[in-house]
Design an enzyme around this catalytic site. Sequence first.
Site, short mmCIF file in Angstrom:
data_model
loop_
_atom_site.label_atom_id
_atom_site.label_comp_id
_atom_site.label_asym_id
_atom_site.label_seq_id
_atom_site.Cartn_x
_atom_site.Cartn_y
_atom_site.Cartn_z
N ASP A 45 -18.29 31.50 20.04
CA ASP A 45 -18.58 30.24 20.64
C ASP A 45 -18.44 29.45 19.60
OD1 ASP A 45 -19.23 30.68 23.35
OD2 ASP A 45 -21.17 31.33 23.14
N ARG A 147 -42.05 11.13 14.94
CA ARG A 147 -42.27 11.61 13.40
C ARG A 147 -42.09 13.16 13.36
NH1 ARG A 147 -45.78 7.05 13.63
NH2 ARG A 147 -45.72 6.03 11.79
N GLN A 221 -20.40 21.71 14.72
CA GLN A 221 -20.42 22.35 13.25
C GLN A 221 -20.00 21.28 12.19
OE1 GLN A 221 -17.26 24.75 14.11
NE2 GLN A 221 -18.49 26.63 14.63
P1 NAP Z 1 -24.03 30.18 14.61
O1 NAP Z 1 -25.00 30.34 13.52
O2 NAP Z 1 -22.98 31.37 14.73
O3 NAP Z 1 -24.54 29.83 16.02
C1 NAP Z 1 -25.80 30.25 16.28
C2 NAP Z 1 -25.68 31.02 17.53
O4 NAP Z 1 -25.57 30.11 18.57
C3 NAP Z 1 -24.41 31.87 17.61
O5 NAP Z 1 -24.91 33.07 18.35
C4 NAP Z 1 -23.31 31.40 18.41
O6 NAP Z 1 -22.46 32.22 19.41
C5 NAP Z 1 -24.29 30.51 19.52
N1 NAP Z 1 -23.83 29.69 20.46
C6 NAP Z 1 -23.19 28.50 19.93
N2 NAP Z 1 -22.82 27.68 20.98
C7 NAP Z 1 -23.59 27.88 22.18
C8 NAP Z 1 -23.82 27.63 23.32
N3 NAP Z 1 -23.16 26.75 23.79
N4 NAP Z 1 -24.66 28.52 24.21
C9 NAP Z 1 -25.39 29.36 23.67
N5 NAP Z 1 -25.02 30.06 22.64
C10 NAP Z 1 -24.29 29.58 21.73
O7 NAP Z 1 -23.16 28.81 14.08
P2 NAP Z 1 -21.96 28.42 15.06
O8 NAP Z 1 -21.44 29.48 15.77
O9 NAP Z 1 -21.01 27.40 14.13
O10 NAP Z 1 -22.49 27.51 16.08
C11 NAP Z 1 -23.03 26.20 15.94
C12 NAP Z 1 -24.06 25.84 16.66
O11 NAP Z 1 -25.20 26.71 16.53
C13 NAP Z 1 -24.48 24.82 16.94
O12 NAP Z 1 -23.61 23.73 17.87
C14 NAP Z 1 -26.03 24.49 17.37
O13 NAP Z 1 -25.85 24.59 18.95
C15 NAP Z 1 -26.28 25.99 17.07
N6 NAP Z 1 -27.39 26.17 16.47
C16 NAP Z 1 -28.77 26.68 16.57
C17 NAP Z 1 -29.83 26.58 16.06
C18 NAP Z 1 -30.89 27.28 16.52
O14 NAP Z 1 -30.94 28.06 17.60
N7 NAP Z 1 -32.23 27.01 15.89
C19 NAP Z 1 -29.75 25.96 14.59
C20 NAP Z 1 -28.50 25.52 14.09
C21 NAP Z 1 -27.40 25.46 14.86
P3 NAP Z 1 -21.32 32.92 18.65
O15 NAP Z 1 -21.98 34.13 17.87
O16 NAP Z 1 -20.39 33.57 19.57
O17 NAP Z 1 -20.76 31.81 17.67
#
Ligand code: NAP
Length: 264
Positions: A45, A147, A221
């Site tokens: 994703d 906050r 990202q």
């Molecule tokens: P990552 O660290 O690999 O992403 C975290 C997880 O989110 C991965 O398992 C990714 O799937 C999954 N993911 C991404 N988009 C999704 C969606 N629309 N629905 C469900 N799961 C989803 O980093 P990344 O792949 O660059 O993804 C960036 C995204 O990470 C950001 O847009 C944000 O949504 C998310 N994120 C989450 C947190 C948290 O949950 N606390 C914190 C920061 C960012 P894949 O393994 O297939 O890539």
Amino acid sequence: MKIAIFNNNVISSQAITKDLTLALQKNNIEIDNDEPDIVISVGGDGTLLGAFQHYVDQIDHIRFVGLHTGHLGFYTDWLASGLNELVNSLVHDNSQKVSYPLLDMTVVYESGEQYHFLALNEAAIKQPTGTLVADIYLGDQLFERFRGDGIAVATPTGSTAYNKANGGAVLHPSLPAIQMSEIASINNRVFRTLGSPLVVPQGQEIVMKPKSNHFLVMYDQCDIKVKNITELRFRVADQQVHFAAYRHVNFWQRVHRAFISDVE
Ligand code: NAP
Ligand code: MN
């Protein structure tokens, strides 16, 4: 029809990209990474988020396809084992598509300059140290003084990502709406926020006026260098993201598969 391939650097993704390129060439499908009609993301994703941002200036006429090298994801409907079927769908393409809402974030600077950013998953405003203080307006009305660590504003398809970790609801992508969720808000007798996620419809704006400049601005990202930002405005974008709908995967089935059980 011109195809671009956007892959991550995982070895399996590189191998599938090679196979895919050969299969496309064999079927006389042109590969054009500059001005494609279809972008095939090979990875997870996160890779599709990268592909979206890479081609963000052309999304009005691009359709995306997600080929997953791990398990099936939210934006990734195809596995490497279905490569031949995917190429066959491309050969018989008849412009079928499904479209989902995007988030439009406007960043306003002290100078009055404004920049727009589109997000497929979400934007997040976060402060890593100390407390982020910001006034949140819904339309013209001051709603609350926030906050805490920050807020995230997600699209419906992004609602299963960061938004969900913040206790946000999963939103069906047929709803043109955005959702604001809090990241560790301070709530006591003195400081008060709503405390629950807010879903705002198309045509309405969430406006954040930060009281300091020590925060980070992220979207998907990417991040923005913060300097003299006075206002951040969030709304459902006029544009949508399009996916080539060669196979229909029910949204709730996707949610079930990702969070409840892999076995159907
Ligand atoms: P990552 O660290 O690999 O992403 C975290 C997880 O989110 C991965 O398992 C990714 O799937 C999954 N993911 C991404 N988009 C999704 C969606 N629309 N629905 C469900 N799961 C989803 O980093 P990344 O792949 O660059 O993804 C960036 C995204 O990470 C950001 O847009 C944000 O949504 C998310 N994120 C989450 C947190 C948290 O949950 N606390 C914190 C920061 C960012 P894949 O393994 O297939 O890539
Ligand atoms: Mn990832």
